[in-house]
Design a protein around this motif. Structure first.
Motif, PDB file in Angstrom:
ATOM      1  N   PRO A 118       0.821  -1.222   0.000  1.00  0.00           N
ATOM      2  CA  PRO A 118       0.000   0.000   0.000  1.00  0.00           C
ATOM      3  C   PRO A 118       0.846   1.260   0.000  1.00  0.00           C
ATOM      4  O   PRO A 118       1.944   1.294   0.580  1.00  0.00           O
ATOM      5  N   ASN A 119       0.325   2.298  -0.673  1.00  0.00           N
ATOM      6  CA  ASN A 119       1.021   3.587  -0.649  1.00  0.00           C
ATOM      7  C   ASN A 119       0.665   4.332   0.645  1.00  0.00           C
ATOM      8  O   ASN A 119      -0.070   3.819   1.486  1.00  0.00           O
ATOM      9  N   GLU A 120       1.180   5.551   0.774  1.00  0.00           N
ATOM     10  CA  GLU A 120       0.972   6.301   2.020  1.00  0.00           C
ATOM     11  C   GLU A 120      -0.500   6.610   2.270  1.00  0.00           C
ATOM     12  O   GLU A 120      -0.985   6.526   3.402  1.00  0.00           O
ATOM     13  N   GLN A 121      -1.220   6.988   1.186  1.00  0.00           N
ATOM     14  CA  GLN A 121      -2.636   7.308   1.351  1.00  0.00           C
ATOM     15  C   GLN A 121      -3.437   6.077   1.778  1.00  0.00           C
ATOM     16  O   GLN A 121      -4.315   6.148   2.650  1.00  0.00           O
ATOM     17  N   GLN A 122      -3.125   4.929   1.162  1.00  0.00           N
ATOM     18  CA  GLN A 122      -3.836   3.703   1.523  1.00  0.00           C
ATOM     19  C   GLN A 122      -3.520   3.282   2.962  1.00  0.00           C
ATOM     20  O   GLN A 122      -4.405   2.856   3.696  1.00  0.00           O
ATOM     21  N   GLN A 123      -2.240   3.419   3.345  1.00  0.00           N
ATOM     22  CA  GLN A 123      -1.852   3.043   4.700  1.00  0.00           C
ATOM     23  C   GLN A 123      -2.549   3.933   5.734  1.00  0.00           C
ATOM     24  O   GLN A 123      -3.024   3.460   6.772  1.00  0.00           O
ATOM     25  N   GLU A 124      -2.628   5.221   5.440  1.00  0.00           N
ATOM     26  CA  GLU A 124      -3.286   6.152   6.358  1.00  0.00           C
ATOM     27  C   GLU A 124      -4.778   5.848   6.470  1.00  0.00           C
ATOM     28  O   GLU A 124      -5.355   5.883   7.567  1.00  0.00           O
ATOM     29  N   ALA A 125      -5.405   5.531   5.331  1.00  0.00           N
ATOM     30  CA  ALA A 125      -6.825   5.202   5.350  1.00  0.00           C
ATOM     31  C   ALA A 125      -7.084   3.934   6.162  1.00  0.00           C
ATOM     32  O   ALA A 125      -8.047   3.846   6.927  1.00  0.00           O
ATOM     33  N   ALA A 126      -6.199   2.948   6.019  1.00  0.00           N
ATOM     34  CA  ALA A 126      -6.351   1.710   6.782  1.00  0.00           C
ATOM     35  C   ALA A 126      -6.121   1.954   8.277  1.00  0.00           C
ATOM     36  O   ALA A 126      -6.830   1.406   9.122  1.00  0.00           O
ATOM     37  N   ASP A 127      -5.132   2.770   8.611  1.00  0.00           N
ATOM     38  CA  ASP A 127      -4.867   3.095  10.024  1.00  0.00           C
ATOM     39  C   ASP A 127      -6.067   3.776  10.666  1.00  0.00           C
ATOM     40  O   ASP A 127      -6.460   3.447  11.800  1.00  0.00           O
ATOM     41  N   ILE A 183     -14.745   5.765   6.615  1.00  0.00           N
ATOM     42  CA  ILE A 183     -15.135   4.613   5.789  1.00  0.00           C
ATOM     43  C   ILE A 183     -15.099   4.984   4.314  1.00  0.00           C
ATOM     44  O   ILE A 183     -14.620   4.204   3.472  1.00  0.00           O
ATOM     45  N   ASP A 184     -15.584   6.171   3.974  1.00  0.00           N
ATOM     46  CA  ASP A 184     -15.564   6.610   2.570  1.00  0.00           C
ATOM     47  C   ASP A 184     -14.134   6.755   2.059  1.00  0.00           C
ATOM     48  O   ASP A 184     -13.835   6.405   0.908  1.00  0.00           O
ATOM     49  N   ALA A 185     -13.227   7.262   2.903  1.00  0.00           N
ATOM     50  CA  ALA A 185     -11.828   7.402   2.489  1.00  0.00           C
ATOM     51  C   ALA A 185     -11.203   6.040   2.225  1.00  0.00           C
ATOM     52  O   ALA A 185     -10.419   5.862   1.285  1.00  0.00           O
ATOM     53  N   PHE A 186     -11.551   5.053   3.031  1.00  0.00           N
ATOM     54  CA  PHE A 186     -11.026   3.705   2.813  1.00  0.00           C
ATOM     55  C   PHE A 186     -11.544   3.134   1.495  1.00  0.00           C
ATOM     56  O   PHE A 186     -10.806   2.486   0.746  1.00  0.00           O
ATOM     57  N   ARG A 187     -12.811   3.366   1.192  1.00  0.00           N
ATOM     58  CA  ARG A 187     -13.378   2.871  -0.065  1.00  0.00           C
ATOM     59  C   ARG A 187     -12.729   3.529  -1.277  1.00  0.00           C
ATOM     60  O   ARG A 187     -12.509   2.889  -2.306  1.00  0.00           O
ATOM     61  N   ARG A 188     -12.436   4.816  -1.156  1.00  0.00           N
ATOM     62  CA  ARG A 188     -11.832   5.521  -2.292  1.00  0.00           C
ATOM     63  C   ARG A 188     -10.424   5.021  -2.593  1.00  0.00           C
ATOM     64  O   ARG A 188     -10.002   5.005  -3.744  1.00  0.00           O
TER      65      ARG A 188
END
Length: 689
Positions: free
Chosen positions: A425-434, A504-509
Motif C-alpha cells: 500500500p502507498n501512504e494514502q492507503q496506509q493512512e486510510a487503513a490506520d 469509511i468513505d476514504a477507505f473505499r476511495r
C-alpha cells in the motif's frame, strides 16, 4: 438437593426517571427468573418496587412512613407467574427512596429467617440513584446507612447495587447524585456488598448475576516450592465456559393422574452375538475394542489399567521466568485461582510474600499440577501474582494452563513486507487503513468501554433462554426476531458508523474492491495478479505470469516428489501442503536438484527455458515463504557451477531474461540490496582459457 438454596429480593426503582430503562430492567429480571427455573428451581425470589404511586408494605402499617414502596411479590419459590410479573412492571409516578426499599426488604428477610438462620440471603437493588433520600430522624444520612449496613452484616445478608446512569439528563442534580454515590459506597465498605455502574442496556444484562454458582475447590494441598518448603493452598475455578443446559428427553405417555411421574426417558442397550442374534451377551462377556487401521484390537480392562499413567496428587514448582516470556495467547482452557489455606496464618503470609516478590521482579512461576490421585492427565501451567490493594482481600495467584509441544500449531503466514513494492500500500492507503482500525476501538478516550467482558452476556445463550421461556407458554411458537439489545452486540453500532462515515468513505476511495473468485484450496495462496505499473521483474514477467496462471489448474492431489513432466505444478502443490512442516523445505530442496539436472543435461540449451521456469517458481515460492537466503545462495552456487563447467551461456540466458537475486525490497529478511540484485548477472565474467 437444595443445599445451595438462595433467597433473593429484587428492589426495583420504577420512578419517572427510570421509565426509559425499565424495558431493559424487565428483560434482565425476567431472564434471571427464567434461569432459576432451570438451574435453581428451589430458590426463592421476592420483588419490591419503589417510586410507585401506591404504598403496600407491612412497615407502613406497623410504624408508618415508607411511602411509595410496594411489595409486588413476597419471597417464595420461583415460578412462571414471577416471570410474567417481571415482564410487566408498573410505571411509578413518584421519586423513589432506595433506603426505604432496602429497610422494607431487610424487614421481610429478618421476619422470615430470624437472626440465627444463616441461609443465603441476597438483596439486589437496581436504580439510577438520581432522586434524594429523606433525612434521618436521628443523626446524619451516613449514620443511618452505617446502621443499616451493620444490621445486614449481622444477619448474613449480601447486597448488589446496580446504578443505571447512561447519558444523564441536563437537569440531573449533581449534588444529589454524588451524595447517593457516597451512601451506596458505604454499603460496599461495611458489608458484603457490590456496587456496579452501568451506562448501557448491554452492560445491565451482564451486571446482574443470573446464576448462583457455589465455589468448590478442585485442589487442597501443598504448593511444593522445594522438598523442604511447602505452602498450604486451595484452588478454585475463576472462570469457566457457560454451556447450554442439558436437554433431556421427556415422555408424555405417563398417566395424568400420576403425580410422581418424572416423564424422563431412559435408554437401555443390549449387546447380541454376531453368530446368534438371539443370544444376549452379558457384561462379563464383553470387551472394548479399539480401531487400528482396518483392524479392531481388543484391550481388557486389566491391560488398560496396567498401561495407564497414574500420577500422585501434587502441585510442584518447576521454576520462574520473566513475565514477558509467557504470552497471552499461550493460555488454554479456564482460569483458576490459588489462595492460601484460609485458616493458616503462615500460609497466608507465605503466599503474600511470594506474590509480592514475583510482582516486584516481574516474574511468573511454572508449575506442574495433578489435581487428584490417579488423574489421567497432568497439566503444566503458569502462576501469575494477583496482589490485592484492599485490606480485606488477600493476595493470590491466577493459574493458566500452558500448551505442550503437541498442542502448538505452527501456522506459517508470509509477511506483507515480502511482496513487491508495487504490491504494497502507498501512504494514502496506509493512512486510510490506520484510520479505519482506530475507528474500531471499543475503548475510546472519554467514553465507557463498549462490550466490557465482565458485563457482556453471551447473546446465543440469552436468546436461547428467552425462546425457552416462550416455548413453555406457546409450544408451537416460532423463533422470534433477535432482540434489539442483543442485536447491538452482534451488529455494528449505527452511531459509530455515522460518526466515522468520512473514514469509511476514504477507505473505499483508496482501495478497489473486487469479487474474490472461488479457487481450489491448494491454489488460493499462490494466485495473485501482477499489479499494474510494476517495474520490477519486467524481463521475467511473461514466464512469471505463465507460472502463476498454471496454478489455476493445479490438482489438489498431495504431491510428495517433483517429477520431470510438471515440475512447477509439483513444486507449488508441495509448497501449499499444510499437513506437516517438512514439505516446504523438501519442495525447495527437490526443486534445486531438478534445476541442476535440467541445466546439466541440456543439449545446446534445449532445457534452458524449462530451467528458467523452475527458477522463477522457486524465486516466487521463497519470497512467499520468507526464505530469500535459500534462493540467493542457490543462484550464486548455480552460476559458479556454470562457470566451472563451461555453461556460461545459461548465465547469459538468465541475464537476458533479467532474473535477479531477491532483494530487501521484495523480502525483508534478504541481505541483498536492490543495486546488488540488479547487477548480479550483468557483471563481466572472466574469460576461461
Amino acid at each position: 438437593m437444595a443445599r445451595n438454596k438462595e433467597t433473593l429480593l429484587l428492589l426495583l426503582d420504577v420512578g419517572p426517571s427510570m421509565h426509559s430503562v425499565l424495558p431493559e430492567v424487565e428483560k434482565v429480571c425476567s431472564l434471571l427468573a427464567g434461569k432459576k427455573l432451570i438451574y435453581s428451581k428451589y430458590d426463592e425470589v421476592g420483588v419490591i418496587l419503589f417510586g410507585t404511586e401506591d404504598t403496600k408494605n407491612e412497615l407502613t402499617k406497623e410504624v408508618g412512613g415508607y411511602q411509595h414502596v410496594v411489595v409486588l411479590r413476597d419471597t417464595k419459590v420461583v415460578d412462571g407467574d414471577l416471570v410474567e410479573a417481571l415482564q410487566q412492571l408498573p410505571r411509578g409516578t413518584c421519586d423513589g427512596d432506595y433506603l426505604d426499599a432496602i429497610i422494607v426488604g431487610m424487614d421481610i428477610l429478618i421476619k422470615k429467617f430470624g437472626e440465627t438462620d444463616k441461609k443465603k440471603k441476597r438483596i439486589c437493588l437496581i436504580t439510577n440513584a438520581l432522586c434524594p433520600i429523606k433525612d434521618s430522624f436521628e443523626g446524619t444520612k451516613e449514620d443511618q446507612v452505617i446502621t443499616i449496613a451493620e444490621q445486614m452484616a449481622k444477619h448474613g445478608m449480601g447486597m448488589e447495587s446496580i446504578v443505571v446512569r447512561g447519558r444523564l439528563a441536563g437537569d440531573a442534580n449533581k449534588r444529589i447524585m454524588e451524595e447517593n454515590d457516597v451512601l451506596l459506597n458505604i454499603f460496599s465498605q461495611k458489608t458484603c456488598a457490590k456496587l456496579v455502574y452501568v451506562e448501557s442496556p448491554i452492560s445491565l444484562f451482564g451486571a446482574l448475576r443470573t446464576r448462583n454458582i457455589s465455589p468448590v475447590t478442585i485442589f487442597r494441598g501443598d504448593l511444593e516450592l522445594s522438598s523442604k518448603m511447602k505452602i498450604k493452598v486451595w484452588v478454585y475455578k475463576k472462570t469457566s465456559e457457560e454451556k447450554f443446559p442439558t436437554l433431556k428427553k421427556y415422555s408424555d405417555k405417563a398417566p395424568p393422574t400420576d403425580k410422581f411421574a418424572t416423564h424422563e426417558v431412559k435408554v437401555d442397550y443390549e449387546y447380541r452375538s454376531v453368530e446368534d442374534t438371539s443370544k444376549v451377551v452379558p457384561p462379563e462377556g464383553r470387551i472394548k475394542g479399539y480401531r487400528y487401521g482396518p483392524q479392531v484390537v481388543p484391550i481388557a480392562p486389566s491391560e488398560w489399567d496396567a498401561v495407564k499413567f497414574k500420577p500422585e496428587k501434587s502441585v510442584k514448582l518447576l521454576g520462574f521466568t520473566d513475565a514477558k516470556n509467557i504470552l497471552r495467547h499461550y493460555y488454554m482452557k479456564d482460569v483458576n485461582v490459588f489462595i492460601a489455606d484460609p485458616g493458616n496464618t503462615r500460609a497466608i503470609l507465605a503466599v503474600s510474600a511470594l506474590a509480592r516478590a514475583m510482582k516486584e521482579k516481574n516474574k511468573v512461576a511454572i508449575v506442574r499440577c495433578v489435581w487428584r490421585n490417579g488423574q489421567g492427565s497432568v497439566v503444566v501451567g503458569v502462576l501469575t501474582p494477583n496482589v490485592s490493594d484492599k485490606d480485606n482481600t488477600r493476595d493470590s495467584f491466577y493459574f493458566n494452563v500452558l500448551p505442550f509441544a503437541e498442542d502448538v500449531r505452527e501456522f506459517q503466514f508470509p509477511s506483507f513486507n515480502n511482496f513487491l513494492v508495487s504490491w504494497q500500500p502507498n501512504e494514502q492507503q496506509q493512512e486510510a487503513a490506520d484510520n479505519l482500525v482506530k475507528m474500531l476501538d471499543l475503548a475510546p478516550s472519554g467514553k465507557e468501554e463498549a462490550l466490557q467482558p465482565n458485563f457482556t452476556p453471551n447473546p446465543v445463550l440469552e436468546r436461547f433462554y428467552r425462546y425457552l421461556e416462550l416455548k413453555s407458554k406457546q409450544p408451537d411458537a416460532a423463533v422470534p426476531p433477535l432482540d434489539e439489545t442483543l442485536k447491538k452486540m452482534t451488529e455494528p453500532d449505527p452511531e459509530v458508523l455515522s460518526q466515522n462515515k468520512s473514514v469509511i468513505d476514504a477507505f473505499r476511495r483508496n482501495f478497489e474492491l473486487k469479487e474474490n473468485p472461488k479457487l481450489k484450496k491448494s491454489t488460493r495462496r499462490f494466485l495473485q495478479e501482477k499489479p499494474s505499473g510494476s517495474k520490477e521483474g519486467e524481463g521475467c514477467g511473461d514466464i512469471a505470469a505463465q507460472s502463476v496462471d498454471s496454478i489455476k489448474d493445479t490438482s489438489v492431489v498431495k504431491v510428495e516428489n517433483i517429477g520431470n513432466l510438471t515440475p512447477v505444478q509439483d513444486f507449488e502443490n508441495m509448497m501449499s501442503r499444510r499437513d506437516g512442516p517438512e514439505w516446504i523445505g523438501k519442495a525447495i530442496k527437490d526443486m534445486k536438484k531438478r534445476i541442476f539436472d535440467l541445466v546439466e543435461d541440456s543439449f545446446e540449451g534445449d532445457n534452458y527455458p524449462k530451467a528458467l521456469e523452475c527458477l522463477v517458481a522457486l524465486r516466487k515460492g521463497c519470497i512467499l515463504e520468507q526464505e530469500p537466503k535459500h534462493f540467493n545462495d542457490f543462484l550464486h552456487h548455480l552460476c559458479k557451477f556454470c562457470q566451472k563447467n563451461n555453461l556460461n551461456c545459461f548465465c547469459e540466458f538468465l541475464a537476458s531474461k533479467e532474473l535477479t537475486l531477491i532483494s530487501k525490497t521484495e523480502a525483508i529478511d534478504s541481505e541483498v540490496t536492490d543495486d546488488e540484485a540488479r547487477s548480479f548477472l550483468v557483471k563481466s565474467e572472466p574469460k576461461t582459457e
